[in-house]
Design a protein around this motif. Structure first.
Motif, PDB file in Angstrom:
ATOM      1  N   ASP A 197       0.828  -1.363  -0.085  1.00 37.30           N
ATOM      2  CA  ASP A 197       0.001  -0.014  -0.014  1.00 37.30           C
ATOM      3  C   ASP A 197       0.764   1.305  -0.067  1.00 37.30           C
ATOM      4  N   THR A 198       2.032   1.298  -0.626  1.00 42.86           N
ATOM      5  CA  THR A 198       2.894   2.272  -0.666  1.00 42.86           C
ATOM      6  C   THR A 198       3.390   2.464  -1.976  1.00 42.86           C
ATOM      7  N   VAL A 199       3.195   3.642  -2.959  1.00 42.07           N
ATOM      8  CA  VAL A 199       3.720   3.767  -3.984  1.00 42.07           C
ATOM      9  C   VAL A 199       4.981   4.539  -3.811  1.00 42.07           C
ATOM     10  N   ILE A 200       6.016   4.450  -4.659  1.00 44.07           N
ATOM     11  CA  ILE A 200       7.257   5.278  -4.569  1.00 44.07           C
ATOM     12  C   ILE A 200       7.298   5.638  -6.069  1.00 44.07           C
ATOM     13  N   ALA A 201       7.028   6.752  -6.311  1.00 46.52           N
ATOM     14  CA  ALA A 201       7.124   7.673  -7.443  1.00 46.52           C
ATOM     15  C   ALA A 201       8.221   7.680  -8.232  1.00 46.52           C
ATOM     16  N   GLY A 202       8.234   7.406  -9.339  1.00 41.44           N
ATOM     17  CA  GLY A 202       9.291   7.316 -10.387  1.00 41.44           C
ATOM     18  C   GLY A 202      10.135   5.875 -10.247  1.00 41.44           C
ATOM     19  N   VAL A 203       9.396   4.944  -9.689  1.00 40.35           N
ATOM     20  CA  VAL A 203       9.957   3.701  -9.715  1.00 40.35           C
ATOM     21  C   VAL A 203       9.351   2.835 -10.743  1.00 40.35           C
ATOM     22  N   SER A 204      10.147   2.127 -11.713  1.00 40.22           N
ATOM     23  CA  SER A 204       9.618   1.609 -12.772  1.00 40.22           C
ATOM     24  C   SER A 204       8.782   0.365 -12.374  1.00 40.22           C
ATOM     25  N   ASP A 205       7.779  -0.219 -13.076  1.00 43.51           N
ATOM     26  CA  ASP A 205       6.923  -1.092 -12.799  1.00 43.51           C
ATOM     27  C   ASP A 205       7.628  -2.602 -13.332  1.00 43.51           C
ATOM     28  N   LEU A 206       8.474  -2.926 -12.616  1.00 44.90           N
ATOM     29  CA  LEU A 206       9.417  -4.082 -12.975  1.00 44.90           C
ATOM     30  C   LEU A 206       8.606  -5.453 -12.647  1.00 44.90           C
ATOM     31  N   SER A 207       9.017  -6.482 -13.210  1.00 44.51           N
ATOM     32  CA  SER A 207       8.464  -7.822 -12.643  1.00 44.51           C
ATOM     33  C   SER A 207       9.221  -8.213 -11.392  1.00 44.51           C
ATOM     34  N   VAL A 208       8.836  -9.041 -10.589  1.00 52.21           N
ATOM     35  CA  VAL A 208       9.494  -9.751  -9.225  1.00 52.21           C
ATOM     36  C   VAL A 208      10.839 -10.004  -9.721  1.00 52.21           C
ATOM     37  N   SER A 209      11.100 -10.851 -10.558  1.00 51.18           N
ATOM     38  CA  SER A 209      12.290 -11.319 -10.930  1.00 51.18           C
ATOM     39  C   SER A 209      13.181 -10.293 -11.258  1.00 51.18           C
ATOM     40  N   GLN A 210      12.948  -9.189 -12.008  1.00 55.89           N
ATOM     41  CA  GLN A 210      13.548  -7.887 -12.543  1.00 55.89           C
ATOM     42  C   GLN A 210      14.014  -7.254 -11.194  1.00 55.89           C
ATOM     43  N   LEU A 211      13.017  -7.067 -10.276  1.00 53.41           N
ATOM     44  CA  LEU A 211      13.455  -6.480  -8.899  1.00 53.41           C
ATOM     45  C   LEU A 211      14.352  -7.222  -8.241  1.00 53.41           C
ATOM     46  N   ILE A 212      14.045  -8.360  -8.093  1.00 55.76           N
ATOM     47  CA  ILE A 212      15.124  -9.350  -7.548  1.00 55.76           C
ATOM     48  C   ILE A 212      16.585  -9.208  -7.980  1.00 55.76           C
ATOM     49  N   GLN A 213      16.833  -9.301  -9.282  1.00 53.81           N
ATOM     50  CA  GLN A 213      17.992  -8.982 -10.109  1.00 53.81           C
ATOM     51  C   GLN A 213      18.485  -7.706  -9.774  1.00 53.81           C
ATOM     52  N   GLU A 214      17.827  -6.612  -9.715  1.00 52.45           N
ATOM     53  CA  GLU A 214      18.264  -5.340  -9.444  1.00 52.45           C
ATOM     54  C   GLU A 214      18.994  -5.140  -8.045  1.00 52.45           C
ATOM     55  N   ALA A 215      18.192  -5.829  -7.054  1.00 49.96           N
ATOM     56  CA  ALA A 215      18.568  -5.923  -5.762  1.00 49.96           C
ATOM     57  C   ALA A 215      20.052  -6.707  -5.531  1.00 49.96           C
ATOM     58  N   VAL A 216      20.041  -7.664  -6.190  1.00 47.26           N
ATOM     59  CA  VAL A 216      21.526  -8.445  -6.112  1.00 47.26           C
ATOM     60  C   VAL A 216      22.435  -7.728  -6.772  1.00 47.26           C
ATOM     61  N   LYS A 217      22.149  -7.000  -7.917  1.00 47.14           N
ATOM     62  CA  LYS A 217      23.120  -6.291  -8.585  1.00 47.14           C
ATOM     63  C   LYS A 217      23.761  -4.949  -7.699  1.00 47.14           C
ATOM     64  N   GLU A 218      22.638  -4.260  -6.788  1.00 45.11           N
ATOM     65  CA  GLU A 218      23.185  -3.376  -5.838  1.00 45.11           C
ATOM     66  C   GLU A 218      24.024  -3.887  -4.833  1.00 45.11           C
ATOM     67  N   LEU A 219      23.836  -5.319  -4.445  1.00 42.56           N
ATOM     68  CA  LEU A 219      24.283  -5.732  -3.274  1.00 42.56           C
ATOM     69  C   LEU A 219      25.927  -5.985  -3.802  1.00 42.56           C
ATOM     70  N   ASN A 220      26.034  -6.483  -5.149  1.00 44.15           N
ATOM     71  CA  ASN A 220      27.379  -6.897  -5.656  1.00 44.15           C
ATOM     72  C   ASN A 220      28.288  -5.431  -5.765  1.00 44.15           C
ATOM     73  N   THR A 221      27.458  -4.310  -6.182  1.00 43.99           N
ATOM     74  CA  THR A 221      28.168  -3.230  -6.395  1.00 43.99           C
ATOM     75  C   THR A 221      28.807  -2.769  -4.576  1.00 43.99           C
ATOM     76  N   MET A 222      27.952  -2.878  -4.015  1.00 47.08           N
ATOM     77  CA  MET A 222      27.978  -2.350  -2.615  1.00 47.08           C
ATOM     78  C   MET A 222      29.239  -3.217  -2.077  1.00 47.08           C
ATOM     79  N   ILE A 223      29.439  -4.579  -2.442  1.00 45.47           N
ATOM     80  CA  ILE A 223      30.410  -5.373  -1.925  1.00 45.47           C
ATOM     81  C   ILE A 223      31.823  -4.858  -2.733  1.00 45.47           C
ATOM     82  N   LYS A 224      31.709  -4.749  -3.742  1.00 42.82           N
ATOM     83  CA  LYS A 224      32.923  -4.297  -4.606  1.00 42.82           C
ATOM     84  C   LYS A 224      33.355  -2.853  -4.087  1.00 42.82           C
ATOM     85  N   ALA A 225      32.595  -2.255  -3.589  1.00 43.63           N
ATOM     86  CA  ALA A 225      33.090  -0.983  -3.108  1.00 43.63           C
ATOM     87  C   ALA A 225      33.733  -1.065  -1.690  1.00 43.63           C
TER      88      ALA A 225
END
Length: 137
Positions: free
Chosen positions: A108-136
């Motif tokens: 019940d929360t909408v975050i403006a400006g966020v693309s309407d991605l599939s669950v699979s795409q959202l999961i992949q984006e989250a893991v990509k962010e995690l990988n970026t954090m680890i490398k940093a």
């Protein structure tokens, strides 16, 4: 690095996150925290190193985490059909950990400006962010 995956209800999102993290970053230490035993069990079965459930576990694990990953509802009191207590939301929000929040609209929360991605795409984006954090680090 201690990555904490937090989920509620059946733990389906947490399960998918852990499976994807294990594919991309197999040696990472993952702690799963479910708001209930079903969510914790699903994430443990998916490959978490350890799992716990309930409000106190979420509070303690948030305090010990380097990174917290989960649906955006984990920082919203009473989200996810009420399974995210105000204390859980506060603990996640106040943690010194970096947070990767997945913007699902079913809280019940909408975050403006966020693309309407599939669950699979959202999961992949989250893991990509995690990988970026680890490398940093």
């Amino acid at each position: 690095m201690n990555v904490v995956v937090i989920d509620a209800q059946g733990g389906g999102i947490g399960k998918q996150l852990i499976i994807e993290i294990r594919k991309k970053i197999p040696d990472l230490h993952i702690t799963a925290v479910g708001t209930n035993a079903s969510a914790s069990a699903a994430m443990l079965k998916a490959g978490a190193d350890q799992a716990a459930c309930g409000e106190n576990a979420a509070i303690v694990c948030a305090r010990r985490a380097d990174v917290i990953i989960g649906p955006v509802g984990i920082v919203i009191a009473d989200a996810m059909l009420g399974e995210i207590t105000p204390k859980i939301a506060q603990a996640v929000g106040a943690s010194d950990a970096k947070r990767i929040l997945i913007p699902f609209r079913n809280c019940d929360t909408v975050i403006a400006g966020v693309s309407d991605l599939s669950v699979s795409q959202l999961i992949q984006e989250a893991v990509k962010e995690l990988n970026t954090m680890i490398k940093a680090d």
